[in-house]
Design a protein around this motif. Sequence first.
Motif, PDB file in Angstrom:
ATOM      1  N   SER A  91       0.953  -1.548   0.055  1.00  0.00           N
ATOM      2  CA  SER A  91       0.257   0.258   0.211  1.00  0.00           C
ATOM      3  C   SER A  91       0.710   1.478   0.567  1.00  0.00           C
ATOM      4  O   SER A  91       2.076   1.132   0.238  1.00  0.00           O
ATOM      5  N   VAL A  92       0.304   2.342  -0.223  1.00  0.00           N
ATOM      6  CA  VAL A  92       0.784   3.422  -0.202  1.00  0.00           C
ATOM      7  C   VAL A  92       1.391   3.785   1.341  1.00  0.00           C
ATOM      8  O   VAL A  92       2.447   4.122   1.268  1.00  0.00           O
ATOM      9  N   GLN A  93       0.688   3.869   1.621  1.00  0.00           N
ATOM     10  CA  GLN A  93       0.773   3.982   3.999  1.00  0.00           C
ATOM     11  C   GLN A  93       2.360   2.844   3.840  1.00  0.00           C
ATOM     12  O   GLN A  93       3.554   3.916   4.474  1.00  0.00           O
ATOM     13  N   THR A  94       2.223   1.944   3.632  1.00  0.00           N
ATOM     14  CA  THR A  94       3.361   0.499   4.043  1.00  0.00           C
ATOM     15  C   THR A  94       5.034   1.462   3.249  1.00  0.00           C
ATOM     16  O   THR A  94       6.128   1.538   3.875  1.00  0.00           O
ATOM     17  N   VAL A  95       4.711   1.843   1.379  1.00  0.00           N
ATOM     18  CA  VAL A  95       6.092   2.661   1.019  1.00  0.00           C
ATOM     19  C   VAL A  95       5.929   3.614   1.809  1.00  0.00           C
ATOM     20  O   VAL A  95       7.656   3.985   2.095  1.00  0.00           O
ATOM     21  N   GLN A  96       5.007   4.563   2.483  1.00  0.00           N
ATOM     22  CA  GLN A  96       5.986   5.758   2.906  1.00  0.00           C
ATOM     23  C   GLN A  96       6.361   5.285   4.436  1.00  0.00           C
ATOM     24  O   GLN A  96       7.262   6.268   4.675  1.00  0.00           O
ATOM     25  N   ASP A  97       5.490   4.664   4.905  1.00  0.00           N
ATOM     26  CA  ASP A  97       6.219   4.581   6.430  1.00  0.00           C
ATOM     27  C   ASP A  97       8.017   3.911   6.096  1.00  0.00           C
ATOM     28  O   ASP A  97       8.578   4.107   6.859  1.00  0.00           O
ATOM     29  N   LEU A  98       8.454   3.057   4.381  1.00  0.00           N
ATOM     30  CA  LEU A  98       9.697   2.561   5.156  1.00  0.00           C
ATOM     31  C   LEU A  98      10.278   3.300   4.575  1.00  0.00           C
ATOM     32  O   LEU A  98      11.927   3.341   4.564  1.00  0.00           O
ATOM     33  N   ILE A  99       9.895   4.848   3.852  1.00  0.00           N
ATOM     34  CA  ILE A  99      10.607   4.907   2.609  1.00  0.00           C
ATOM     35  C   ILE A  99      11.564   6.470   4.380  1.00  0.00           C
ATOM     36  O   ILE A  99      12.467   7.056   4.685  1.00  0.00           O
ATOM     37  N   ALA A 100       9.853   6.665   5.184  1.00  0.00           N
ATOM     38  CA  ALA A 100      10.437   7.580   5.843  1.00  0.00           C
ATOM     39  C   ALA A 100      11.497   7.261   7.533  1.00  0.00           C
ATOM     40  O   ALA A 100      12.434   7.898   7.966  1.00  0.00           O
ATOM     41  N   THR A 101      11.894   5.718   7.631  1.00  0.00           N
ATOM     42  CA  THR A 101      12.649   4.850   8.441  1.00  0.00           C
ATOM     43  C   THR A 101      14.193   4.911   7.324  1.00  0.00           C
ATOM     44  O   THR A 101      14.936   3.978   8.224  1.00  0.00           O
ATOM     45  N   ALA A 102      13.698   5.106   6.177  1.00  0.00           N
ATOM     46  CA  ALA A 102      15.558   4.324   5.569  1.00  0.00           C
ATOM     47  C   ALA A 102      16.206   5.607   5.672  1.00  0.00           C
ATOM     48  O   ALA A 102      16.551   6.863   5.702  1.00  0.00           O
ATOM     49  N   THR A 103      17.584   4.927   5.787  1.00  0.00           N
ATOM     50  CA  THR A 103      18.611   6.020   5.760  1.00  0.00           C
ATOM     51  C   THR A 103      20.185   4.902   5.317  1.00  0.00           C
ATOM     52  O   THR A 103      19.642   4.006   4.987  1.00  0.00           O
ATOM     53  N   THR A 104      21.231   5.854   5.277  1.00  0.00           N
ATOM     54  CA  THR A 104      22.502   5.219   4.712  1.00  0.00           C
ATOM     55  C   THR A 104      23.386   5.301   6.343  1.00  0.00           C
ATOM     56  O   THR A 104      23.297   5.964   6.316  1.00  0.00           O
ATOM     57  N   ARG A 105      23.983   4.233   5.532  1.00  0.00           N
ATOM     58  CA  ARG A 105      25.116   4.526   6.730  1.00  0.00           C
ATOM     59  C   ARG A 105      26.545   6.115   6.600  1.00  0.00           C
ATOM     60  O   ARG A 105      26.906   6.489   7.563  1.00  0.00           O
ATOM     61  N   THR A 106      26.199   6.459   5.817  1.00  0.00           N
ATOM     62  CA  THR A 106      26.870   7.916   5.954  1.00  0.00           C
ATOM     63  C   THR A 106      25.802   9.243   6.296  1.00  0.00           C
ATOM     64  O   THR A 106      25.903  10.113   6.279  1.00  0.00           O
ATOM     65  N   GLY A 107      24.588   8.669   6.742  1.00  0.00           N
ATOM     66  CA  GLY A 107      23.371   9.720   7.304  1.00  0.00           C
ATOM     67  C   GLY A 107      22.500   9.659   6.376  1.00  0.00           C
ATOM     68  O   GLY A 107      21.942  10.962   6.482  1.00  0.00           O
TER      69      GLY A 107
END
Length: 65
Positions: A1-17
Amino acid sequence: SVQTVQDLIATATTRTGLILLMTIVYNTYQTGRNVAVDFKSNLKIVFDQFLPQWNYTPKPQLQVI
């Protein structure tokens, strides 16, 4: 769902910040539209050196009237 993708992107980061930002556009767009022929002929595509098949930037050339 759109909400699931939004939640996943909101918590995504990289090792460099790197933090990802996103915006969901709920507009409805007409399908089957074509761009003007002259727009395509004036569009320069600049491909990335690292992953050119995935990363590119379209750069339209401004026309002086």
